[in-house]
Structures are given as C-alpha cells and as structure tokens.
Design a protein around this motif. Structure first.
Motif, PDB file in Angstrom:
ATOM      1  N   VAL A 171      25.801  44.277  34.270  1.00 40.27           N
ATOM      2  CA  VAL A 171      27.245  44.547  34.304  1.00 40.27           C
ATOM      3  C   VAL A 171      27.930  43.356  34.952  1.00 40.27           C
ATOM      4  O   VAL A 171      27.619  42.984  36.085  1.00 40.27           O
ATOM      5  CB  VAL A 171      27.556  45.831  35.083  1.00 40.27           C
ATOM      6  N   LEU A 172      28.859  42.744  34.221  1.00 41.56           N
ATOM      7  CA  LEU A 172      29.596  41.580  34.703  1.00 41.56           C
ATOM      8  C   LEU A 172      31.052  41.950  34.917  1.00 41.56           C
ATOM      9  O   LEU A 172      31.682  42.556  34.048  1.00 41.56           O
ATOM     10  CB  LEU A 172      29.500  40.419  33.695  1.00 41.56           C
ATOM     11  N   GLY A 173      31.589  41.575  36.064  1.00 48.65           N
ATOM     12  CA  GLY A 173      32.988  41.839  36.342  1.00 48.65           C
ATOM     13  C   GLY A 173      33.205  43.217  36.937  1.00 48.65           C
ATOM     14  O   GLY A 173      32.350  44.101  36.869  1.00 48.65           O
ATOM     15  N   THR A 174      34.355  43.388  37.527  1.00 48.70           N
ATOM     16  CA  THR A 174      34.752  44.672  38.106  1.00 48.70           C
ATOM     17  C   THR A 174      36.148  45.024  37.620  1.00 48.70           C
ATOM     18  O   THR A 174      36.948  44.141  37.290  1.00 48.70           O
ATOM     19  CB  THR A 174      34.741  44.612  39.638  1.00 48.70           C
ATOM     20  N   ALA A 175      36.419  46.305  37.584  1.00 49.21           N
ATOM     21  CA  ALA A 175      37.725  46.774  37.114  1.00 49.21           C
ATOM     22  C   ALA A 175      38.629  47.091  38.291  1.00 49.21           C
ATOM     23  O   ALA A 175      38.194  47.662  39.290  1.00 49.21           O
ATOM     24  CB  ALA A 175      37.559  48.006  36.238  1.00 49.21           C
ATOM     25  N   ASP A 205      43.472  42.704  33.428  1.00 50.71           N
ATOM     26  CA  ASP A 205      44.642  41.913  33.762  1.00 50.71           C
ATOM     27  C   ASP A 205      45.848  42.833  33.789  1.00 50.71           C
ATOM     28  O   ASP A 205      45.719  44.060  33.672  1.00 50.71           O
ATOM     29  CB  ASP A 205      44.832  40.756  32.763  1.00 50.71           C
ATOM     30  N   ARG A 206      47.018  42.241  33.900  1.00 45.85           N
ATOM     31  CA  ARG A 206      48.211  43.087  34.022  1.00 45.85           C
ATOM     32  C   ARG A 206      48.550  43.808  32.725  1.00 45.85           C
ATOM     33  O   ARG A 206      49.329  44.747  32.725  1.00 45.85           O
ATOM     34  CB  ARG A 206      49.413  42.227  34.451  1.00 45.85           C
ATOM     35  N   HIS A 207      47.948  43.390  31.622  1.00 45.54           N
ATOM     36  CA  HIS A 207      48.218  44.038  30.345  1.00 45.54           C
ATOM     37  C   HIS A 207      47.289  45.217  30.060  1.00 45.54           C
ATOM     38  O   HIS A 207      47.641  46.095  29.281  1.00 45.54           O
ATOM     39  CB  HIS A 207      48.104  43.022  29.205  1.00 45.54           C
TER      40      HIS A 207
END
Length: 340
Positions: free
Chosen positions: A242-246, A284-286
């Motif tokens: 798992v790459l990245g975090t939300a 991201d902000r979108h």
C-alpha cells in the motif's frame, strides 16, 4: 517441552532400531550420533535451512554405522526446509543434492546419477508441495471470510437503506405535519399546541435515534481498515503493498474507496496468478484517486462481472469514474477517481 520429547523420542527410536539390526553396535557412540542428528529438529521452524544442513552433515558421519537409519531424519529436515523457507527452494535443492551424493559415496551405494538427482530434488519438492497446499488452503479460507464479510456488509447496508427509506420517511412526515399544524393554529388552543409540540419533539428524537442506529448497523469500513484487508489476502508468494495515505474523507467516500480496493484485491487474488499487487492512494483538493495494479497474467478481453459492475456503480453514484483493464505489458489495472 514438545520439541524435547520429539528429539529424545526420535533419538531413542534410532538407537533401538539400530541395535535390533546391528546388536554389536557401540551403544555410547550410537546414542551420541543419534541424539546429535535429532537436535536440528528443534530448529526446523526458526532456522529451517540451518537445521537441514546440520542434520545432513551429521547423518553423513553416522552413515558408517551399519543399519543406522539417521538418513531419515535428514530427509525430514530437508522437507521441512522447503516447507518453512518460502521462495528459496533452490538453496534447499542444492543442499539436498550434496547430501544425497555424499551419502551415496560414503555408503557405497551411488547408483545411477539420474536416480541421485531425482532423489535429491524429490525431497525438497515434497516439502514445497506441502507448503503450496497449506498456502492454498489458507488463501481459500481467507477469501471465504472476506466474501462473508462483504455479503454481511452489503446486507447491513440494504437493511439500513430500507429503514431509512421507510421509518425515516414516515417520522419526517409526522414531524412536518405537526409543525405545520402548530403554525396554522397559532398557539390556540393551548392543549392542542402542547400535544403537537410533544409530537414534534418525539419525532425529532426518534429521527436522531434512527440515524444513530443506522450508523451502527451500517458498520462501514474505510481506508483505515485496508491494513487488515491486506494482511488477510497476503501470502508468502503474494506481496501486497500500500503506497500513500488518504486525508480525512467523508464517510460515504471513505467507504466507497475501501470497497473499490477490497473488490480489486479480491479479483486479483481469485482470478490471476499475481505475485505482486500495489495499491496506490492519492488525495488532493479535488478528490481521491485509487490505483490497484498487479503483475498477473490476464485475458485479452475484460469481462465485467458483478464485482466490477458493483465498483463502477459505487463510483458513478458519487460522480466519479472507474477504468478496469489489462496493463500494456503484463498485469491488471483498476483506477478509480472519486470527487471529494
């Protein structure tokens, strides 16, 4: 305690069998070599290859004793090495071949070279086959548990929607009617105003309680639960990263994102031979972007079953997009974009 009993018991069997076959064997020497070859059995789980090397070497030394069956212990440790040492079958095969050839030389029973090679490869292959069977059984169990969790979650969601659509609708209608009647009466008579006020308060409280119960009933997992999902579906031959975090998301988006990852991982495990699966989370902000890729072999055409259609519907309802299909060279890709 179990390991001590295993070592002592196996050594005693070796001594007893040898004395029965060869009554003239020296008992102290026989007991010492039998105990020594059995000691590595205690290391089979933690240091499988080391245990196999030790047992093989000691069994070669003891091969000069007529009728001594210590080679059986070496064979057992070689099988255990292939069973407990994932993705390193070649090293176990090398040790096994050296042991088989060495034992054949010392015992003057070399035989054809092809037979020695087959025997040397067969020992670790048996252990490897047992490990594959164990992993396959464990994977089947985990898939069934994951499927049961998914079905239960879908049923809870369905019940929550039914309660919301029926009970919630009627309670809201009752409250609106009570509020409208109070405004129409303008506070007179006082008794009717109090009764309608009570109806308004009770229906408002009931609506709040229904919302709390629906939240509990829904029990929606989110991206924070991906770690448990990955642990359930990972095996020694399959790595899931798992790459990245939300960043914090709304409950609806968070739950939809989790379901997309869950379905994509389940499909990769069930329908491909992937050994590496990557889950990439970008925020991201979108909105939220989720990408699940693997290195498994896939067909030329994408066949959309219930799982893919379910993912597509979840993302579409939230105004997002989903693309599913084979990667340019090898593997499968699932990419979902969910607006914030």
């Amino acid at each position: 305690m179990k390991l001590v009993l295993l070592v002592v018991g196996t050594a005693a069997l070796l001594v007893g069998f040898t004395r029965w076959e060869n009554p003239g064997a020296d008992l102290p020497t026989l007991a010492a070599i039998s105990f020594a070859v059995c000691l590595p059995l205690a290391l089979c789980k933690r240091l499988p290859l080391t245990a196999a090397i030790l047992a093989s070497g000691i069994s070669l030394l003891g091969s000069v004793i007529p009728g001594w069956p210590g080679r059986l212990v070496a064979m057992a440790t070689l099988c255990c090495a292939a069973y407990y040492r994932p993705l390193r079958l070649s090293s176990v095969v090398a040790v096994s071949l050296v042991w088989v050839i060495g034992y054949g030389i010392l015992s003057s029973k070399m035989g054809p070279a092809a037979d020695l090679i087959v025997l040397g490869v067969a020992l670790p292959v048996v252990g490897y086959a047992l490990r594959l069977q164990r992993d396959r059984t464990g994977q089947t169990v985990r898939l069934r548990l994951a499927e049961a969790d998914r079905v239960a979650a879908e049923e809870r969601a369905r019940l929550a929607r039914d309660v919301h659509d029926s009970v919630g609708h009627h309670l809201t209608a009752i409250r609106l009617q009570a509020m409208a009647t109070r405004r129409a009466l303008g506070g007179a008579p006082a008794l009717a105003d109090r009764v309608l006020g009570t109806i308004d308060d009770l229906s408002s409280s009931a609506l709040s309680e229904v919302r709390v119960l629906l939240t509990t009933l829904h029990g929606s997992p989110g991206l924070a639960d991906i770690g448990d999902l990955v642990r359930r579906l990972s095996t020694a031959d399959r790595r899931i990263t798992v790459l990245g975090t939300a960043a914090p998301l709304s409950p609806v988006v968070d739950h939809a994102a989790y379901r997309v990852v869950q379905e994509a991982l389940t499909n990769a495990v069930r329908h491909t031979d992937a050994t590496e699966i990557d889950v990439c989370l970008r925020h991201d902000r979108h909105g939220m972007e989720i990408t699940i890729t693997d290195n498994g072999t896939v067909g030329a055409e994408v066949v959309e079953g219930h799982g893919i259609r379910g993912m597509r519907e979840r993302v579409r309802v939230l105004g997002g997009t989903l693309s599913v299909g084979p990667r340019p060279r090898r593997g499968w890709s699932v990419r979902a974009r969910i607006p914030a």
